[in-house]
Design a protein around this motif. Structure first.
Motif, mmCIF file in Angstrom:
data_model
loop_
_atom_site.group_PDB
_atom_site.id
_atom_site.type_symbol
_atom_site.label_atom_id
_atom_site.label_comp_id
_atom_site.label_asym_id
_atom_site.label_seq_id
_atom_site.Cartn_x
_atom_site.Cartn_y
_atom_site.Cartn_z
ATOM 1 N N LEU A 1 21.820 -63.897 26.307
ATOM 2 C CA LEU A 1 21.763 -63.178 27.580
ATOM 3 C C LEU A 1 23.162 -62.877 28.115
ATOM 4 N N THR B 1 24.745 -60.200 25.920
ATOM 5 C CA THR B 1 24.084 -58.914 26.208
ATOM 6 C C THR B 1 24.607 -58.325 27.508
ATOM 7 N N LEU B 2 24.758 -59.171 28.526
ATOM 8 C CA LEU B 2 25.281 -58.721 29.820
ATOM 9 C C LEU B 2 26.697 -58.181 29.666
ATOM 10 N N SER C 1 26.616 -54.852 27.578
ATOM 11 C CA SER C 1 25.960 -53.740 28.269
ATOM 12 C C SER C 1 26.826 -53.156 29.387
ATOM 13 N N SER C 2 27.812 -53.924 29.825
ATOM 14 C CA SER C 2 28.715 -53.423 30.870
ATOM 15 C C SER C 2 29.958 -52.764 30.278
#
Length: 250
Positions: free
Chosen positions: A9, A12-13, A16-17
């Motif tokens: 997680l 991914t965070l 994704s930014s």
């Protein structure tokens, strides 16, 4: 298992930014310069983890290892991520993110030819669906920004190639993923640094400026605008997104 989910997680965070952060930073830095800074910082962040893994395996790097890192670094940092950075300049971050996320499609194809991995029925179906998805997103009958799309796809293709090179390197050289990634970043950023220095040679710079599409590659700055005002955006891109994202991923 819970710890693994948390790591996934967080990575991914971070990833994704990435496109938004690079788009924001792109207004302050030359795209090639930003690519160089990003991977140099990211490699430095991963260095303690890489040394730990090498110590645990009682492994020392040799000349052949560095030759492999030079190859993976060129494919990843110099080619793929430079194309990726330029794609963000020319297109919307969301479009670039979606197109680049299809790099596993190309990785499967390269794995078939390089590693001789069998493409099973499930992989074949996913490849077909992914290709259809790419066609829908690109919409070849109504291209509004072909440059950004082409750069995004080329970045995805070359990153897929790099990922298979890394996998092959891991098997042949008995190195873990985080060590390969760390020294790939360092080798690639060094190669990009040398290329940037070459573009600052007056004769080379003036020659590049006479060719329209090469103009932004002429006299690439190295440390321009690296200051306290831009500290946090460089910290986020280099430490959190690139270094931290890959560290949590591995």
């Amino acid at each position: 298992m819970k710890k693994s989910v948390i790591y996934v997680l967080i990575s991914t965070l971070m990833f994704s930014s990435m496109e938004i952060a690079l788009k924001v930073a792109g207004s302050e830095f030359n795209p090639i310069q930003l690519n160089l800074l990003r991977f140099f910082i990211g490699g430095a962040v991963l260095l303690p983890f890489a040394f730990y893994e090498l110590h645990k395996r009682r492994r020392k790097l040799n000349l052949d290892d560095w030759k492999a890192f030079a190859f993976t670094g060129f494919a990843c940092v110099v080619i793929s991520m430079t194309l990726y950075q330029l794609a963000i300049v020319y297109d919307k971050p969301a479009i670039v993110a979606v197109l680049f996320s299809c790099n596993p499609v190309f990785a499967v194809i390269f794995a078939y030819f390089i590693l001789h991995e069998r493409i099973g029925r499930a992989n074949l179906i996913s490849l077909i669906i992914s290709v259809i998805g790419l066609i829908v997103i690109v919409n070849p009958f109504n291209l509004t920004n072909p440059v950004g799309i082409i750069l995004s796809l080329l970045s995805a293709v070359t990153f897929g190639f790099y990922s298979i090179l890394s996998q092959s390197c891991s098997v042949k050289r008995n190195l873990d993923g985080i060590t390969i990634t760390c020294f790939t970043f360092i080798a690639g950023s060094f190669e990009l640094f040398v290329l940037s220095l070459i573009t600052n040679i007056p004769a080379v710079a003036s020659g590049m400026k006479t060719v329209g599409w090469l103009n932004q590659f002429a006299a690439i700055p190295i440390l321009k605008d690296v200051n306290l005002q831009n500290f946090w955006i460089l910290f986020f891109i280099g430490v959190c997104v690139t270094g931290g994202g890959f560290a949590f991923y591995f």
